[in-house]
Scaffold this motif. Sequence first.
Motif, PDB file in Angstrom:
ATOM      1  N   PHE A 161       0.832  -1.203   0.000  1.00  0.00           N
ATOM      2  CA  PHE A 161       0.000   0.000   0.000  1.00  0.00           C
ATOM      3  C   PHE A 161       0.865   1.252   0.000  1.00  0.00           C
ATOM      4  CE2 PHE A 161      -2.158   3.349   2.477  1.00  0.00           C
ATOM      5  CZ  PHE A 161      -3.235   3.586   1.640  1.00  0.00           C
ATOM      6  N   PHE A 162       1.850   1.311   0.905  1.00  0.00           N
ATOM      7  CA  PHE A 162       2.715   2.485   0.982  1.00  0.00           C
ATOM      8  C   PHE A 162       3.518   2.682  -0.298  1.00  0.00           C
ATOM      9  CE2 PHE A 162       2.633   1.993   5.834  1.00  0.00           C
ATOM     10  CZ  PHE A 162       1.605   2.902   5.963  1.00  0.00           C
ATOM     11  N   LYS A 163       3.970   1.588  -0.903  1.00  0.00           N
ATOM     12  CA  LYS A 163       4.674   1.700  -2.190  1.00  0.00           C
ATOM     13  C   LYS A 163       3.751   2.302  -3.239  1.00  0.00           C
ATOM     14  CE  LYS A 163       8.131  -1.976  -1.908  1.00  0.00           C
ATOM     15  NZ  LYS A 163       8.547  -3.277  -2.450  1.00  0.00           N
ATOM     16  N   PHE A 164       2.517   1.811  -3.293  1.00  0.00           N
ATOM     17  CA  PHE A 164       1.568   2.301  -4.292  1.00  0.00           C
ATOM     18  C   PHE A 164       1.305   3.795  -4.149  1.00  0.00           C
ATOM     19  CE2 PHE A 164      -2.629   3.658  -5.519  1.00  0.00           C
ATOM     20  CZ  PHE A 164      -2.594   3.364  -6.864  1.00  0.00           C
ATOM     21  N   ILE A 165       1.131   4.258  -2.910  1.00  0.00           N
ATOM     22  CA  ILE A 165       0.800   5.677  -2.726  1.00  0.00           C
ATOM     23  C   ILE A 165       2.029   6.581  -2.823  1.00  0.00           C
ATOM     24  CG2 ILE A 165      -1.337   5.246  -1.452  1.00  0.00           C
ATOM     25  CD1 ILE A 165       0.195   6.041   1.115  1.00  0.00           C
ATOM     26  N   GLY A 166       3.209   5.989  -3.041  1.00  0.00           N
ATOM     27  CA  GLY A 166       4.385   6.789  -3.343  1.00  0.00           C
ATOM     28  C   GLY A 166       5.318   7.102  -2.198  1.00  0.00           C
ATOM     29  N   VAL A 167       5.274   6.314  -1.127  1.00  0.00           N
ATOM     30  CA  VAL A 167       6.244   6.526  -0.049  1.00  0.00           C
ATOM     31  C   VAL A 167       7.629   6.224  -0.620  1.00  0.00           C
ATOM     32  CG1 VAL A 167       7.043   5.704   2.203  1.00  0.00           C
ATOM     33  CG2 VAL A 167       4.597   6.005   1.781  1.00  0.00           C
ATOM     34  N   PRO A 168       8.578   7.154  -0.474  1.00  0.00           N
ATOM     35  CA  PRO A 168       9.926   6.934  -1.018  1.00  0.00           C
ATOM     36  C   PRO A 168      10.573   5.675  -0.436  1.00  0.00           C
ATOM     37  CG  PRO A 168       9.653   9.209  -0.303  1.00  0.00           C
ATOM     38  CD  PRO A 168       8.444   8.456   0.171  1.00  0.00           C
ATOM     39  N   GLU A 169      11.319   4.979  -1.260  1.00  0.00           N
ATOM     40  CA  GLU A 169      11.965   3.721  -0.867  1.00  0.00           C
ATOM     41  C   GLU A 169      12.796   3.882   0.416  1.00  0.00           C
ATOM     42  OE1 GLU A 169      12.187  -0.242  -1.279  1.00  0.00           O
ATOM     43  OE2 GLU A 169      11.214   0.978  -2.804  1.00  0.00           O
ATOM     44  N   ASP A 170      13.491   5.011   0.557  1.00  0.00           N
ATOM     45  CA  ASP A 170      14.342   5.210   1.734  1.00  0.00           C
ATOM     46  C   ASP A 170      13.538   5.463   3.018  1.00  0.00           C
ATOM     47  OD1 ASP A 170      13.572   7.750   0.746  1.00  0.00           O
ATOM     48  OD2 ASP A 170      15.313   8.710   1.654  1.00  0.00           O
ATOM     49  N   LYS A 171      12.249   5.703   2.903  1.00  0.00           N
ATOM     50  CA  LYS A 171      11.405   5.931   4.081  1.00  0.00           C
ATOM     51  C   LYS A 171      10.405   4.793   4.299  1.00  0.00           C
ATOM     52  CE  LYS A 171      11.899  10.829   4.214  1.00  0.00           C
ATOM     53  NZ  LYS A 171      12.184  11.678   3.140  1.00  0.00           N
ATOM     54  N   LEU A 172      10.384   3.835   3.384  1.00  0.00           N
ATOM     55  CA  LEU A 172       9.405   2.751   3.427  1.00  0.00           C
ATOM     56  C   LEU A 172       9.505   1.933   4.716  1.00  0.00           C
ATOM     57  CD1 LEU A 172       7.132   1.569   1.748  1.00  0.00           C
ATOM     58  CD2 LEU A 172       8.809   0.080   0.656  1.00  0.00           C
ATOM     59  N   ALA A 173      10.711   1.575   5.127  1.00  0.00           N
ATOM     60  CA  ALA A 173      10.880   0.764   6.340  1.00  0.00           C
ATOM     61  C   ALA A 173      10.329   1.498   7.563  1.00  0.00           C
ATOM     62  CB  ALA A 173      12.340   0.403   6.549  1.00  0.00           C
ATOM     63  N   ALA A 174      10.573   2.802   7.642  1.00  0.00           N
ATOM     64  CA  ALA A 174      10.073   3.576   8.784  1.00  0.00           C
ATOM     65  C   ALA A 174       8.553   3.560   8.828  1.00  0.00           C
ATOM     66  CB  ALA A 174      10.590   5.010   8.719  1.00  0.00           C
ATOM     67  N   TYR A 175       7.910   3.696   7.670  1.00  0.00           N
ATOM     68  CA  TYR A 175       6.448   3.659   7.603  1.00  0.00           C
ATOM     69  C   TYR A 175       5.920   2.285   8.014  1.00  0.00           C
ATOM     70  CZ  TYR A 175       5.305   8.123   5.342  1.00  0.00           C
ATOM     71  OH  TYR A 175       5.087   9.448   5.065  1.00  0.00           O
ATOM     72  N   CYS A 176       6.571   1.233   7.528  1.00  0.00           N
ATOM     73  CA  CYS A 176       6.088  -0.129   7.783  1.00  0.00           C
ATOM     74  C   CYS A 176       6.369  -0.595   9.211  1.00  0.00           C
ATOM     75  CB  CYS A 176       6.705  -1.100   6.789  1.00  0.00           C
ATOM     76  SG  CYS A 176       6.129  -0.836   5.104  1.00  0.00           S
ATOM     77  N   ASP A 177       7.509  -0.174   9.779  1.00  0.00           N
ATOM     78  CA  ASP A 177       7.894  -0.626  11.111  1.00  0.00           C
ATOM     79  C   ASP A 177       7.193   0.133  12.225  1.00  0.00           C
ATOM     80  OD1 ASP A 177       9.574  -2.423   9.901  1.00  0.00           O
ATOM     81  OD2 ASP A 177      11.382  -1.221  10.204  1.00  0.00           O
ATOM     82  N   PHE A 178       6.715   1.321  11.913  1.00  0.00           N
ATOM     83  CA  PHE A 178       6.074   2.141  12.933  1.00  0.00           C
ATOM     84  C   PHE A 178       4.712   1.579  13.308  1.00  0.00           C
ATOM     85  CE2 PHE A 178       3.323   5.800  14.013  1.00  0.00           C
ATOM     86  CZ  PHE A 178       3.873   6.060  15.251  1.00  0.00           C
ATOM     87  N   ALA A 179       4.447   1.479  14.607  1.00  0.00           N
ATOM     88  CA  ALA A 179       3.161   1.002  15.116  1.00  0.00           C
ATOM     89  C   ALA A 179       2.391   2.199  15.664  1.00  0.00           C
ATOM     90  CB  ALA A 179       3.365  -0.047  16.198  1.00  0.00           C
ATOM     91  N   PRO A 180       1.533   2.805  14.843  1.00  0.00           N
ATOM     92  CA  PRO A 180       0.821   4.014  15.278  1.00  0.00           C
ATOM     93  C   PRO A 180      -0.230   3.734  16.345  1.00  0.00           C
ATOM     94  CG  PRO A 180       0.014   3.295  13.157  1.00  0.00           C
ATOM     95  CD  PRO A 180       1.158   2.387  13.508  1.00  0.00           C
ATOM     96  N   SER A 181      -0.614   4.800  17.025  1.00  0.00           N
ATOM     97  CA  SER A 181      -1.734   4.729  17.953  1.00  0.00           C
ATOM     98  C   SER A 181      -2.649   5.905  17.666  1.00  0.00           C
ATOM     99  CB  SER A 181      -1.252   4.759  19.405  1.00  0.00           C
ATOM    100  OG  SER A 181      -0.654   5.999  19.705  1.00  0.00           O
ATOM    101  N   GLY A 182      -3.884   5.808  18.116  1.00  0.00           N
ATOM    102  CA  GLY A 182      -4.827   6.892  17.873  1.00  0.00           C
ATOM    103  C   GLY A 182      -5.985   6.878  18.842  1.00  0.00           C
ATOM    104  N   LYS A 183      -6.603   8.053  18.969  1.00  0.00           N
ATOM    105  CA  LYS A 183      -7.750   8.212  19.873  1.00  0.00           C
ATOM    106  C   LYS A 183      -8.715   9.205  19.245  1.00  0.00           C
ATOM    107  CE  LYS A 183      -7.135  10.496  23.763  1.00  0.00           C
ATOM    108  NZ  LYS A 183      -6.806  10.821  25.171  1.00  0.00           N
ATOM    109  N   LEU A 184     -10.004   8.897  19.303  1.00  0.00           N
ATOM    110  CA  LEU A 184     -11.056   9.762  18.778  1.00  0.00           C
ATOM    111  C   LEU A 184     -11.925  10.234  19.939  1.00  0.00           C
ATOM    112  CD1 LEU A 184     -12.442  10.820  16.128  1.00  0.00           C
ATOM    113  CD2 LEU A 184     -13.926   8.816  16.291  1.00  0.00           C
TER     114      LEU A 184
END
Length: 152
Positions: free
Chosen positions: A38-61
């Motif tokens: 998904f991140f590759k498709f939307i254009g996340v740069p290759e050098d930042k891809l691991a950071a996007y994939c390894d990060f475990a986000p959290s959220g609150k509404l």
Amino acid sequence: MTAYHLNTVAGSNRLITDKMAFLGKEYSCVKQENVEAFFKFIGVPEDKLAAYCDFAPSGKLVKDGDSYTFTSQYPSGPKVVTFQSGVEFEDSIGIEKVPIKSTYVVDGNTVTQTIKSTKGTTIFKREFSGDDMVLTMTNNDWDGVAKRYYKA
């Protein structure tokens, strides 16, 4: 705090939890599927891809009158988005702060975010059930589906 009400169905009493019980809970990512594609498709740069994939986000509404505030925790710090259900607004996404038009729709236990950008229309659908939340990510020009699973 979860709100409860008594519901009478065909003469029997059942305890039903409030459909908005997920409000105010902090959800943390515990696993994911197909996010790298998904991140590759939307254009996340290759050098930042691991950071996007390894990060475990959290959220609150949280809800305040007619407005909602969604707070996400990222390595760069929190991102706070305040919105009204069904109203489009200007926003940005990702480390590069790509400009987007975003619309959130809150419908029961589902919060759907529609993003319009140069990469087409992307849908982030958050489905809440008790202490679980599943985020499904799709794009109108991509035939895949990515998911992140969260626990409160």
